[in-house]
Scaffold this motif. Structure first.
Motif, mmCIF file in Angstrom:
data_model
loop_
_atom_site.group_PDB
_atom_site.id
_atom_site.type_symbol
_atom_site.label_atom_id
_atom_site.label_comp_id
_atom_site.label_asym_id
_atom_site.label_seq_id
_atom_site.Cartn_x
_atom_site.Cartn_y
_atom_site.Cartn_z
ATOM 1 N N THR A 26 0.808 -1.223 0.000
ATOM 2 C CA THR A 26 0.000 0.000 0.000
ATOM 3 C C THR A 26 0.842 1.275 0.000
ATOM 4 O O THR A 26 0.301 2.374 0.108
ATOM 5 C CB THR A 26 -0.938 0.005 1.213
ATOM 6 N N VAL A 28 3.631 4.144 -1.605
ATOM 7 C CA VAL A 28 4.246 4.686 -2.803
ATOM 8 C C VAL A 28 5.534 5.376 -2.399
ATOM 9 O O VAL A 28 5.741 5.717 -1.229
ATOM 10 C CB VAL A 28 3.337 5.683 -3.565
ATOM 11 N N VAL A 68 5.027 2.734 -7.194
ATOM 12 C CA VAL A 68 3.812 2.397 -6.443
ATOM 13 C C VAL A 68 3.841 0.930 -6.036
ATOM 14 O O VAL A 68 4.347 0.078 -6.769
ATOM 15 C CB VAL A 68 2.529 2.689 -7.262
ATOM 16 N N VAL A 72 -1.662 -0.541 -4.488
ATOM 17 C CA VAL A 72 -2.122 0.832 -4.704
ATOM 18 C C VAL A 72 -2.962 0.877 -5.971
ATOM 19 O O VAL A 72 -2.517 0.449 -7.044
ATOM 20 C CB VAL A 72 -0.925 1.797 -4.812
ATOM 21 N N TYR A 135 -0.077 3.753 3.188
ATOM 22 C CA TYR A 135 -1.517 3.900 2.901
ATOM 23 C C TYR A 135 -1.724 5.004 1.861
ATOM 24 O O TYR A 135 -2.497 5.943 2.046
ATOM 25 C CB TYR A 135 -2.293 4.188 4.182
ATOM 26 N N ALA A 136 -1.025 4.842 0.749
ATOM 27 C CA ALA A 136 -0.883 5.946 -0.201
ATOM 28 C C ALA A 136 -2.189 6.342 -0.863
ATOM 29 O O ALA A 136 -2.413 7.529 -1.136
ATOM 30 C CB ALA A 136 0.149 5.573 -1.258
ATOM 31 N N ASP A 137 -3.054 5.390 -1.162
ATOM 32 C CA ASP A 137 -4.321 5.757 -1.788
ATOM 33 C C ASP A 137 -5.111 6.712 -0.903
ATOM 34 O O ASP A 137 -5.852 7.561 -1.400
ATOM 35 C CB ASP A 137 -5.158 4.504 -2.081
#
Length: 379
Positions: A26, A28, A68, A72, A135-137
């Motif tokens: 998850t 990036v 990424v 993601v 938790y990039a999204d």
């Protein structure tokens, strides 16, 4: 990669450190294009937090996504992104309620995580060439197509513009009301700017540094020099004795008077006087439960003498805490995109990462003209 590393009180240096990497599906990886020095960084720089040596600093970050993780979905390589200083998971109870500054997942044992900050988890800061974003999204705000042209405006979305806005929100400000902001640093100026955008009838900024008072005027506020007399009385005089409807505390626990005497309670106690009965005060200035450099034993453990009888008798409300940046950053980005806000007017210096140690010294010394410093690691 090169990164700014905290070594001890008033000692930082740019060093070669292992590259940040994607560690979980998850995540990036972001190439940092702009990262800002924040007043909160100075608390750590001065040794007022107990920060461990070796920490990479920097919580006001933006840049380009260069890698990424496999988990993601939304964020893509090449996206220009702003990163809220507070890291959220997106699925815990607090994040679901919008309290992303108090995430219960990212820093087990406490509420809240952040990049490069004392007590806010193991996350490296972004005053570096690369930054891992968990938790990039959830945490990445993908910026509009004018991100390059307006980079110095969009970089304010990671902290100070949302935090200034949050101060007015905590204070319950409504259009047509008057607002007094204590502290003319970057957050205080952004609080005043936010109050103007939100339709305040009067906005006052209390400080004593001439360059900050000039910025207050640029933000559309009336400057109040607290070295020229009691600031609360000046506000009362300017409001026909009534007091401001709302107050914003944007100084924090290292507040001091014009003679340099430190008093963590000073700004809040003055706000109790300056704000009208049943008015409300929003506190975004940093107050911590521990301060190894405090002047008194009580202050070392986060206890401060407040004129509580005054605020209770006046029926005032107080809202506290760091900004939940994700509650505001998307909307504030649209104000920038549509030409309704341009917060970069506070920027005084744009420097390379190599110049960061000198920038910390000058900003910490409050040298004339050093109002907001941006670092450009990718330059």
């Amino acid at each position: 990669m090169k990164a700014l590393v905290y070594e001890g009180p008033k000692s930082v240096s740019v060093k070669d450190v292992p590259d940040a990497t994607v560690e979980k599906p998850t995540d990036v990886l972001v190439r940092i294009t702009t990262t800002n020095i924040c007043g909160s960084d100075l608390h750590m720089y001065e040794g007022r937090t107990g920060l461990e040596s070796g920490k990479i600093l920097g919580h006001e970050n933006m840049g380009e996504v260069v890698e990424v993780g496999s988990g993601v979905d939304r964020v893509k390589v090449g996206d220009q992104v702003s990163l809220p200083f507070n890291i959220g998971c997106g699925f815990c109870e607090n994040c679901e309620r919008g309290n992303t500054g108090f995430c219960l997942t990212v820093n087990p044992g406490t509420a809240g995580g952040a990049y490069g900050f004392y007590g806010m988890g193991p996350y490296a800061g972004g005053q570096a060439e690369l930054l891992r974003v968990p938790y990039a999204d959830f945490n990445c705000l993908v910026l509009p197509e004018d991100a390059q042209d307006k980079q110095n405006d969009y970089t304010m979305l990671s902290d100070i513009f949302p935090t200034g806005w949050h101060a007015t929100e905590l204070a319950g400000m409504r259009p047509g009301e008057s607002v007094v902001v204590y502290g003319g640093g970057p957050v205080g100026i952004m609080a005043a700017y936010s109050a103007v955008i939100r339709g305040a009838s009067q906005v006052f900024v209390v400080d004593r540094h001439p360059d900050r008072l000039k910025l207050a005027e640029r933000a559309g506020a009336t400057p109040i020099d607290d070295s020229a007399g009691d600031p609360a009385q000046q506000v009362l005089d300017a409001t026909d004795g009534r007091g401001a409807d709302r107050g914003c505390e944007c100084v924090g626990y290292q507040a001091h008077d014009a003679q340099g005497n430190e008093d963590p309670s000073m700004t809040l106690n003055s706000l109790f006087q300056a704000v009208r009965p049943t008015g409300k005060i929003g506190v975004v200035g940093l107050f911590l439960p521990g301060d190894p450099g405090a002047k008194t034993e009580d202050a070392k453990t986060g206890r401060y003498p407040l004129d509580y009888g005054t605020t209770w008798f006046k029926g005032q409300g107080i809202g506290n805490g760091q900004a939940n940046v994700k509650n505001y950053n998307r909307q504030l980005a649209q104000l920038i995109h549509r030409g309704k806000a341009a917060p970069s007017f506070i920027v005084s210096h744009e420097l390379s990462l190599a110049e960061a140690p000198e920038a910390y010294r000058n900003f910490d010394d409050r040298l004339q003209g050093w109002t907001k410093v941006l670092l450009k690691p990718a330059a």
